[in-house]
Design a protein around this motif. Structure first.
Motif, PDB file in Angstrom:
ATOM      1  N   VAL A  61      47.867  35.986  47.854  1.00 46.53           N
ATOM      2  CA  VAL A  61      46.494  35.509  47.954  1.00 46.53           C
ATOM      3  C   VAL A  61      45.973  35.626  49.387  1.00 46.53           C
ATOM      4  O   VAL A  61      44.799  35.940  49.609  1.00 46.53           O
ATOM      5  CB  VAL A  61      46.404  34.050  47.440  1.00 46.53           C
ATOM      6  N   LEU A  62      46.840  35.382  50.366  1.00 45.53           N
ATOM      7  CA  LEU A  62      46.413  35.437  51.770  1.00 45.53           C
ATOM      8  C   LEU A  62      46.461  36.841  52.368  1.00 45.53           C
ATOM      9  O   LEU A  62      45.986  37.059  53.484  1.00 45.53           O
ATOM     10  CB  LEU A  62      47.293  34.496  52.609  1.00 45.53           C
ATOM     11  N   SER A  63      46.997  37.786  51.642  1.00 47.28           N
ATOM     12  CA  SER A  63      47.128  39.155  52.140  1.00 47.28           C
ATOM     13  C   SER A  63      45.806  39.764  52.620  1.00 47.28           C
ATOM     14  O   SER A  63      45.773  40.386  53.685  1.00 47.28           O
ATOM     15  CB  SER A  63      47.780  40.035  51.072  1.00 47.28           C
ATOM     16  N   PRO A  64      44.693  39.602  51.889  1.00 46.92           N
ATOM     17  CA  PRO A  64      43.436  40.176  52.409  1.00 46.92           C
ATOM     18  C   PRO A  64      43.027  39.596  53.756  1.00 46.92           C
ATOM     19  O   PRO A  64      42.461  40.303  54.597  1.00 46.92           O
ATOM     20  CB  PRO A  64      42.409  39.811  51.326  1.00 46.92           C
ATOM     21  N   VAL A  65      43.322  38.315  53.983  1.00 48.62           N
ATOM     22  CA  VAL A  65      43.012  37.701  55.277  1.00 48.62           C
ATOM     23  C   VAL A  65      43.875  38.338  56.355  1.00 48.62           C
ATOM     24  O   VAL A  65      43.392  38.709  57.435  1.00 48.62           O
ATOM     25  CB  VAL A  65      43.228  36.172  55.229  1.00 48.62           C
ATOM     26  N   ALA A  66      45.162  38.492  56.072  1.00 49.60           N
ATOM     27  CA  ALA A  66      46.087  39.070  57.049  1.00 49.60           C
ATOM     28  C   ALA A  66      45.730  40.516  57.375  1.00 49.60           C
ATOM     29  O   ALA A  66      45.952  40.971  58.493  1.00 49.60           O
ATOM     30  CB  ALA A  66      47.522  38.994  56.516  1.00 49.60           C
ATOM     31  N   GLN A  67      45.182  41.221  56.407  1.00 51.02           N
ATOM     32  CA  GLN A  67      44.808  42.618  56.613  1.00 51.02           C
ATOM     33  C   GLN A  67      43.443  42.773  57.282  1.00 51.02           C
ATOM     34  O   GLN A  67      43.025  43.890  57.588  1.00 51.02           O
ATOM     35  CB  GLN A  67      44.774  43.358  55.273  1.00 51.02           C
ATOM     36  N   GLY A  68      42.743  41.668  57.490  1.00 53.77           N
ATOM     37  CA  GLY A  68      41.436  41.721  58.129  1.00 53.77           C
ATOM     38  C   GLY A  68      40.319  42.139  57.189  1.00 53.77           C
ATOM     39  O   GLY A  68      39.226  42.472  57.642  1.00 53.77           O
ATOM     40  N   ARG A  69      40.563  42.124  55.891  1.00 49.90           N
ATOM     41  CA  ARG A  69      39.518  42.509  54.931  1.00 49.90           C
ATOM     42  C   ARG A  69      38.507  41.395  54.721  1.00 49.90           C
ATOM     43  O   ARG A  69      37.449  41.620  54.150  1.00 49.90           O
ATOM     44  CB  ARG A  69      40.126  42.925  53.597  1.00 49.90           C
ATOM     45  N   ILE A  70      38.846  40.189  55.162  1.00 57.62           N
ATOM     46  CA  ILE A  70      37.915  39.070  55.101  1.00 57.62           C
ATOM     47  C   ILE A  70      37.699  38.597  56.530  1.00 57.62           C
ATOM     48  O   ILE A  70      38.625  38.140  57.197  1.00 57.62           O
ATOM     49  CB  ILE A  70      38.465  37.916  54.229  1.00 57.62           C
ATOM     50  N   ALA A  71      36.463  38.735  56.999  1.00 61.31           N
ATOM     51  CA  ALA A  71      36.135  38.390  58.387  1.00 61.31           C
ATOM     52  C   ALA A  71      36.019  36.874  58.537  1.00 61.31           C
ATOM     53  O   ALA A  71      35.723  36.156  57.589  1.00 61.31           O
ATOM     54  CB  ALA A  71      34.828  39.056  58.788  1.00 61.31           C
ATOM     55  N   MET A  72      36.232  36.411  59.741  1.00 56.02           N
ATOM     56  CA  MET A  72      36.180  34.978  60.022  1.00 56.02           C
ATOM     57  C   MET A  72      34.813  34.394  59.697  1.00 56.02           C
ATOM     58  O   MET A  72      34.716  33.293  59.162  1.00 56.02           O
ATOM     59  CB  MET A  72      36.547  34.732  61.495  1.00 56.02           C
ATOM     60  N   ASN A  73      33.739  35.136  60.006  1.00 59.71           N
ATOM     61  CA  ASN A  73      32.408  34.612  59.703  1.00 59.71           C
ATOM     62  C   ASN A  73      32.199  34.472  58.191  1.00 59.71           C
ATOM     63  O   ASN A  73      31.511  33.564  57.743  1.00 59.71           O
ATOM     64  CB  ASN A  73      31.311  35.466  60.323  1.00 59.71           C
ATOM     65  N   GLU A  74      32.821  35.333  57.395  1.00 55.90           N
ATOM     66  CA  GLU A  74      32.739  35.199  55.936  1.00 55.90           C
ATOM     67  C   GLU A  74      33.471  33.943  55.469  1.00 55.90           C
ATOM     68  O   GLU A  74      33.003  33.244  54.567  1.00 55.90           O
ATOM     69  CB  GLU A  74      33.338  36.423  55.238  1.00 55.90           C
ATOM     70  N   VAL A  75      34.602  33.670  56.089  1.00 51.39           N
ATOM     71  CA  VAL A  75      35.362  32.463  55.746  1.00 51.39           C
ATOM     72  C   VAL A  75      34.531  31.225  56.066  1.00 51.39           C
ATOM     73  O   VAL A  75      34.428  30.303  55.252  1.00 51.39           O
ATOM     74  CB  VAL A  75      36.718  32.427  56.495  1.00 51.39           C
TER      75      VAL A  75
END
Length: 152
Positions: A61-75
C-alpha cells in the motif's frame, strides 16, 4: 484420508471455482506442510502469520509513496477535503474492526473456515472482492456482541 483436511479441500475447491488465487495458494500450502514433514511451521504461522501478512500488505500500500508517485502536496490536500477526512474516520473504524476480528478468530478459530467460504461465495457469485477475514471476523464479532447485549 484425514477428515481434518475436508474444510481446506472445500476452501481449495471453492477458491479455484471462484478464481481466487490467493486463497487457492494458501489452502495448497497448508495442505502440503504436513505432507512435507514441516508441521513445526504451523506454530510459526499461528503466531506470526498475520503480522507478516500485514507487513507485506502495508509495504504494498505504501509503495506508491516510496516511489514518489504520490507527491507530498497531494497527501496534504487530501486531508483538507471531506472525502479525505471521511477516509481517515473509516480507516480508523475498519482498523478497529479488524482488531476485533483477530481477537474473535483466536477465540473461535472454527469460524475462520466459514468466513473464508463466505468471502469466496461473495467473490464468485456477487462480484465482490476478497477484503480479508480480519474485517469479516471483526464484523461477525460486532454482531455477536450486539446480539449478546440484547439477550440480557
Amino acid at each position: 484420508m484425514n477428515w481434518d483436511n475436508i474444510p481446506l479441500l472445500i476452501i481449495l475447491a471453492l477458491s479455484m471455482i471462484g478464481n481466487n488465487h490467493t486463497v487457492s495458494v494458501s489452502a495448497l500450502v497448508l495442505l502440503l506442510i504436513p505432507k512435507l514433514g514441516l508441521e513445526n511451521c504451523f506454530q510459526f504461522i499461528d503466531k506470526q502469520g498475520i503480522n507478516i501478512g500485514i507487513i507485506i500488505l502495508t509495504i504494498a500500500v505504501l509503495s506508491p509513496v516510496a516511489q514518489g508517485r504520490i507527491a507530498m502536496n497531494e497527501v496534504l490536500d487530501v486531508f483538507k477535503a471531506p472525502v479525505g477526512l471521511l477516509a481517515v474516520v473509516i480507516g480508523i473504524f475498519l482498523a478497529w474492526v479488524a482488531g476485533q476480528g483477530v481477537v474473535f478468530m483466536k477465540e473461535s478459530p472454527e469460524t475462520v473456515t466459514a468466513l473464508v467460504v463466505g468471502t469466496i461465495i461473495g467473490v464468485c457469485f456477487f462480484r465482490g472482492l476478497p477484503v480479508g477475514p480480519l474485517i469479516a471476523g471483526g464484523l461477525v464479532a460486532l454482531v455477536v456482541n450486539a446480539l449478546g447485549l440484547f439477550k440480557g
